[in-house]
Design an enzyme around this catalytic site. Sequence first.
Site, PDB file in Angstrom:
ATOM      1  N   ASP A 326       1.331  -0.935   0.777  1.00 29.04           N
ATOM      2  CA  ASP A 326      -0.177  -0.348  -0.261  1.00 29.04           C
ATOM      3  C   ASP A 326       0.906   1.055  -0.106  1.00 29.04           C
ATOM      4  O   ASP A 326       1.919   0.872   0.583  1.00 29.04           O
ATOM      5  CB  ASP A 326      -0.882   0.247   1.375  1.00 29.04           C
ATOM      6  CG  ASP A 326      -1.978   1.416   1.572  1.00 29.04           C
ATOM      7  OD1 ASP A 326      -2.317   1.500   0.396  1.00 29.04           O
ATOM      8  OD2 ASP A 326      -1.675   1.827   2.677  1.00 29.04           O
ATOM      9  N   ASP A 613      -1.592  -0.958   5.595  1.00 21.54           N
ATOM     10  CA  ASP A 613      -1.704  -0.456   7.013  1.00 21.54           C
ATOM     11  C   ASP A 613      -3.071  -0.175   7.502  1.00 21.54           C
ATOM     12  O   ASP A 613      -3.214  -0.204   8.336  1.00 21.54           O
ATOM     13  CB  ASP A 613      -0.727   0.576   7.299  1.00 21.54           C
ATOM     14  CG  ASP A 613      -1.170   1.492   6.686  1.00 21.54           C
ATOM     15  OD1 ASP A 613      -1.914   1.709   6.478  1.00 21.54           O
ATOM     16  OD2 ASP A 613      -0.888   2.228   7.301  1.00 21.54           O
ATOM     17  N   ASP A 617      -6.615  -3.044   3.636  1.00 25.19           N
ATOM     18  CA  ASP A 617      -5.556  -3.874   3.050  1.00 25.19           C
ATOM     19  C   ASP A 617      -6.530  -5.075   3.361  1.00 25.19           C
ATOM     20  O   ASP A 617      -5.467  -5.986   3.384  1.00 25.19           O
ATOM     21  CB  ASP A 617      -4.578  -3.183   3.490  1.00 25.19           C
ATOM     22  CG  ASP A 617      -4.227  -1.896   2.872  1.00 25.19           C
ATOM     23  OD1 ASP A 617      -4.300  -1.524   2.051  1.00 25.19           O
ATOM     24  OD2 ASP A 617      -3.771  -1.349   3.329  1.00 25.19           O
TER      25      ASP A 617
END
Length: 891
Positions: A326, A613, A617
């Site tokens: 990410d 995080d 995700d």
Amino acid sequence: MWYLKSTEEVLKELNVNVETGLTEDEANRRLQEYGENKLKEKPKKSILSLFLSQLNDYLIYVLLAATLITLIIGDYTEAIIIIIVVILNAVIGVVQEYKAEKAIEALKKLTTPKSLVKRDGQIKEISSELIVPGDIVIIDAGRYIPCDLRLIETVNLQIEESALTGESVPVEKHAELVFDDEKIPIGDQANMAFMSTMATYGRGIAVAVGTGMNTEIGKIANILEQDEEEMTPLQIRLQELGKILGIAALGICALIFIVSLIQQRDALEMFKTAISLAVAAVPEGLAAIVAIVLALGVQRMSKINAIVKRLPAVETLGCVNIICSDKTGTLTQNKMTVVKMYTLDDLRDIGHETNQNINTDVEETLIKTMVLCTDATYNNGKATGDPTEVALLVLGEKFGLHKNDLDKTYPRVGERPFDSIRKMMSTLNKEANHYRVHTKGALDNLLNICTHILRNGEIIPLTEDIKKECLEIAEEMSSNALRVLGCAYKDVDTIITSEEMEKELILIGFVGMIDPPRLEVKDSIAECKKAGITPIMITGDHKNTAFAIAKELGMADNIDQCITGVEIDELSEEEFAQNINKYRVFARVSPEHKVKIIKAFKKQGNIVSMTGDGVNDAPSLKFADIGVAMGITGTDVSKGASDMILTDDNFTTIVHAVEEGRNIYNNIKKAVNFLLSCNLGEVFAVFFAIILNWPVPLVATQILWVNLITDALPAIALGIDPGDKDIMKQKPRSPKESFFAHGAWLRVLIGGTLIGLLTLFAFYYGLYSKDYFSVTDDAVKESIEVYARTMAFIVLACSQLFYSLSMRNFNKLVFQVGLFKNKLLIASILIGLLLQVIVIVVPVFAKAFEVQSLSLPHWLLVIGLALVPFILKELSKLLFKLIKPKQEVSY
């Protein structure tokens, strides 16, 4: 798809009046129909189910079958020993996995406990769990969104959606918008608000359109529930090995029975011998040793800030060849930061350092205006408010212009709040003997209301040429994914109205800001590439922003390597999977897209790690071969869905974890090859003794002792051997690679045969030296057999202990890798030798293991024979180096 409908259509479809809201009776009826506004909980695994899952392994099945047979024939000691090994293996696994499934619980905790709704014409505060579709919900700054909402009325409303979309900047919301594109990403649905996001600015009124599992967060919860655990490469290899050993054990038993029929031996005695051979074929300690090695690896990794939740995940890291990350909070710092500042004829880069110098009066005026024209706060590193405004306050801190000091010196006496139409905000502050208007906002809009500009402290007319120059600089910033914010001012003698503030202003300049990359990530990405690992960015952010960060970090070279969620939807699954390796950046993607990307990479045979995080995700963390969550900024949801948590939120730690994973696999492979060499030696000795019609050279108890004690200690020591410093210069191994790849099977065969031959020779020599073949008395013969068996037992055990030294590296001599570098291995060899002597010389143990003391010459002989495999192995390495000095044998 509520974002495709007008507010009137939504209210009509939900049968609710915006002025009065639902009645309590209607709300209760809908509560019964739709259920509470909460997420379904996933059934928790009990300790028993976790324990039983550890036993679901072919190698364990083989051990349990051996236990059953030993119980049938009455050898209870062997059965108890094997059961202890099985339980030890299971307990180690359960301890590591006990608290692994927390994702759905964490998702549930994200929902806000209280919400403001309009019912029976009155505004009431109720538990968010009681909200139903059709409820009119009141939104104000600082309040979490309790469910999915279609906005009805908005006033400068901004909502922070980073946990759901990955964007770090709050999104402006507009109730009046109606979209006609069904495929519009969540981050662009400006007339919607979603569960678990938070309003940071303005206010609004909305109608609940999705509650509980029928929300975007609910979709994520469903994806997490649907996941099925996949076996790691190590588990697959061990399962295959278990099958092979199980078949080998059965085959050996069958062969022995055939031989016994031909030789007309006693059936019961041969059955016991067959069991001995089956025991010899199976390395009973292997399952426990692998579990112990992995557990010790987990402990080592915790010291480098990586907490592993599932033992087999440690080894999987060594196979990883794709790391999907990410962007927000993982590759970047998740905080907007001013990186460029422009005043006329002067473009300045802003570094990370504090106590920077102000070069000109114009720079000081720009920073002072930016800081005074904010509503955010920043004290001792702690910030509240809009991230863009916080970035301006941090800019002031870097240059010694602190908001608290400026507010005291230049108190605010008036303001014109930001709104999304003007895209500006203005404040009126008192100076020494006059007042000053400070305005910040979109540069295009500012240029329209400015008549002059500051240059070197002088106020000059703002000409079209100067405007063009400013716009060109701003466009260049935008092309590098910077968010541009301008500022202007004017001095007035008296307090003026808010409408008069934004007229005939003096432009000071503008700044460019971005959520910058983490400082250490660029080097980590370069190291990944050297190790044959491809780093991939997956983000909810815009394509240009994502590409700019990826390019700066060295992840992508051109915009063609980027693809958006909308573009993904236009491709078939097959087409997408075939082209997946072309892309390095995936932008404007939803949680469903992330899972689709992970699956496409896996379909091409890749072993994929996903880092992240946010809530968005969690599904992809779950579906990846290795899900890696951030320990500091990560949500409880991402931690619950992951296999590994980084306690320092550092991308670099992943690279260290991959290195550790590679070394752990290599060490397990060394241990497996060592154990199988030893077991092959046992099988060889017993099998050929029977073929030659000799007495059995080893009894089952002796074989179990060797397998569980003298083999196990060196195997564990090999499992935690210091790592190879060059391992990250190699390509990731294939997950399909066998334990016996790169000629390892030949080394096992040669090593095992040599140990077996020497054991057989020691046994024969023991018989021969005592004139066994000429003795006729059965009692004497039995005594000689015990003596010869003792010699064979010592050679077998000690040769394996010494041989473990040469197994540390398949191409370097033991003195090259450092004889005493693995102190635990040296200790395990010494302990093994000591235990072996105790078993021989202590009467109670000698009786249990059916051995007797040897004469000194025979002790020297068996120790000499035991050293032969180690010496020959080291000589073969030396010979190989002389023949092919540049070629190394792969692990």
